[in-house]
Design a protein around this motif. Structure first.
Motif, PDB file in Angstrom:
ATOM      1  N   ASP A 156     -33.442 -11.794  22.333  1.00  0.00           N
ATOM      2  CA  ASP A 156     -33.177 -13.063  22.449  1.00  0.00           C
ATOM      3  C   ASP A 156     -31.706 -13.492  22.223  1.00  0.00           C
ATOM      4  O   ASP A 156     -31.272 -13.181  21.318  1.00  0.00           O
ATOM      5  CB  ASP A 156     -34.185 -14.063  21.605  1.00  0.00           C
ATOM      6  N   ILE A 157     -30.959 -14.503  23.066  1.00  0.00           N
ATOM      7  CA  ILE A 157     -29.650 -14.759  22.847  1.00  0.00           C
ATOM      8  C   ILE A 157     -29.749 -16.174  23.181  1.00  0.00           C
ATOM      9  O   ILE A 157     -30.204 -16.826  24.044  1.00  0.00           O
ATOM     10  CB  ILE A 157     -28.700 -14.102  24.005  1.00  0.00           C
ATOM     11  N   ASP A 158     -29.339 -16.991  21.963  1.00  0.00           N
ATOM     12  CA  ASP A 158     -29.446 -18.386  21.942  1.00  0.00           C
ATOM     13  C   ASP A 158     -28.131 -18.977  21.859  1.00  0.00           C
ATOM     14  O   ASP A 158     -27.331 -18.457  21.031  1.00  0.00           O
ATOM     15  CB  ASP A 158     -30.373 -18.766  20.571  1.00  0.00           C
ATOM     16  N   LEU A 159     -27.290 -19.843  22.679  1.00  0.00           N
ATOM     17  CA  LEU A 159     -26.556 -20.474  22.383  1.00  0.00           C
ATOM     18  C   LEU A 159     -26.665 -21.790  21.320  1.00  0.00           C
ATOM     19  O   LEU A 159     -27.202 -22.631  21.560  1.00  0.00           O
ATOM     20  CB  LEU A 159     -25.920 -21.380  23.721  1.00  0.00           C
ATOM     21  N   LEU A 160     -25.906 -21.279  20.463  1.00  0.00           N
ATOM     22  CA  LEU A 160     -26.062 -22.216  19.014  1.00  0.00           C
ATOM     23  C   LEU A 160     -24.969 -23.471  19.096  1.00  0.00           C
ATOM     24  O   LEU A 160     -25.527 -24.435  18.783  1.00  0.00           O
ATOM     25  CB  LEU A 160     -26.075 -21.427  17.730  1.00  0.00           C
ATOM     26  N   LEU A 161     -23.873 -22.865  19.293  1.00  0.00           N
ATOM     27  CA  LEU A 161     -22.859 -23.910  19.212  1.00  0.00           C
ATOM     28  C   LEU A 161     -21.974 -23.485  20.118  1.00  0.00           C
ATOM     29  O   LEU A 161     -21.446 -22.555  20.438  1.00  0.00           O
ATOM     30  CB  LEU A 161     -21.941 -23.773  17.776  1.00  0.00           C
ATOM     31  N   TYR A 162     -21.296 -24.777  20.631  1.00  0.00           N
ATOM     32  CA  TYR A 162     -19.983 -24.562  21.867  1.00  0.00           C
ATOM     33  C   TYR A 162     -19.085 -25.562  21.129  1.00  0.00           C
ATOM     34  O   TYR A 162     -19.634 -26.914  21.311  1.00  0.00           O
ATOM     35  CB  TYR A 162     -20.596 -24.591  22.965  1.00  0.00           C
ATOM     36  N   GLU A 163     -17.831 -25.151  21.103  1.00  0.00           N
ATOM     37  CA  GLU A 163     -16.835 -25.942  20.524  1.00  0.00           C
ATOM     38  C   GLU A 163     -16.622 -27.187  21.373  1.00  0.00           C
ATOM     39  O   GLU A 163     -16.540 -27.235  22.514  1.00  0.00           O
ATOM     40  CB  GLU A 163     -15.470 -25.167  20.422  1.00  0.00           C
ATOM     41  N   GLY A 164     -16.580 -28.263  20.598  1.00  0.00           N
ATOM     42  CA  GLY A 164     -16.446 -29.744  21.172  1.00  0.00           C
ATOM     43  C   GLY A 164     -17.516 -30.045  22.115  1.00  0.00           C
ATOM     44  O   GLY A 164     -17.258 -31.292  22.920  1.00  0.00           O
ATOM     45  N   VAL A 165     -18.767 -29.325  22.126  1.00  0.00           N
ATOM     46  CA  VAL A 165     -19.723 -29.815  23.091  1.00  0.00           C
ATOM     47  C   VAL A 165     -21.133 -30.189  22.365  1.00  0.00           C
ATOM     48  O   VAL A 165     -21.427 -29.578  21.377  1.00  0.00           O
ATOM     49  CB  VAL A 165     -20.045 -28.748  24.256  1.00  0.00           C
ATOM     50  N   SER A 166     -21.526 -31.437  22.639  1.00  0.00           N
ATOM     51  CA  SER A 166     -22.851 -31.809  22.350  1.00  0.00           C
ATOM     52  C   SER A 166     -23.457 -32.216  23.562  1.00  0.00           C
ATOM     53  O   SER A 166     -23.213 -33.335  24.283  1.00  0.00           O
ATOM     54  CB  SER A 166     -22.708 -33.038  21.313  1.00  0.00           C
TER      55      SER A 166
END
Length: 166
Positions: free
Chosen positions: A95-105
């Motif tokens: 399982d690969i989850d995108l947890l955080l992405y800089e500057g993005v909500s």
């Protein structure tokens, strides 16, 4: 941009599957692994029937991919490594989850960033704290949340070969 991915698995040989997924992510166009957390072993949570324990870790990456393109690439990697989706919270090879992405909500049908489960799961927060020991990651303060998950069953997992991928 920087992003944090969470990796986990509990079917087949989870550590090998996670390492294969890390290699595949590092081979994505315009993407490189920056840092990798330690590995953790945890019981399956929020499931209706017994499952094998999970191995989890987190990786900080730098990528030129957009959040949606990164998600698509991760879903493709999961599929290539044998991930099937028979149901929500079912066991998985990887399982690969995108947890955080800089500057993005963002919140869409396909993707929510920061990941909606990040603040209530020790198997996410402990690897995240390896990468960001000050309890703040890419704009997310998780200092209170890390205390709230202290009762969850999780332990450090040290691979027999003691190798780290980076």
């Amino acid at each position: 941009m920087k992003a944090v991915l969470g990796f986990g698995g509990n079917l087949g040989v989870p550590l090998e599957n996670i390492r294969s997924a890390l290699t595949a992510v590092s081979n994505l166009c315009g993407t490189r692994l920056l840092r990798l957390s330690r590995y953790y072993l945890s019981e399956a949570v929020e499931v209706s029937e017994a499952q094998p324990s999970y191995i989890n870790c987190a990786a900080e990456i730098e990528t030129e991919l957009s959040p949606h393109a990164l998600l698509g690439a991760c879903l493709g990697i999961e599929s290539a490594l044998g991930r099937t989706r028979p149901g929500y919270k079912s066991p998985r090879t990887v399982d690969i989850d995108l947890l955080l992405y800089e500057g993005v909500s963002l919140e869409s049908k396909e993707l929510t960033v920061p990941h909606p489960g990040i603040l209530r799961r020790a198997f996410v927060l402990l690897p995240l704290s390896d990468l960001y020991p000050n309890a703040s990651a890419l704009g997310l303060d998780y200092s209170c949340a890390i205390k709230d998950v202290s009762g969850q069953s999780i332990e450090l997992f040290i691979p027999d070969d003691l190798t780290m991928e980076l």
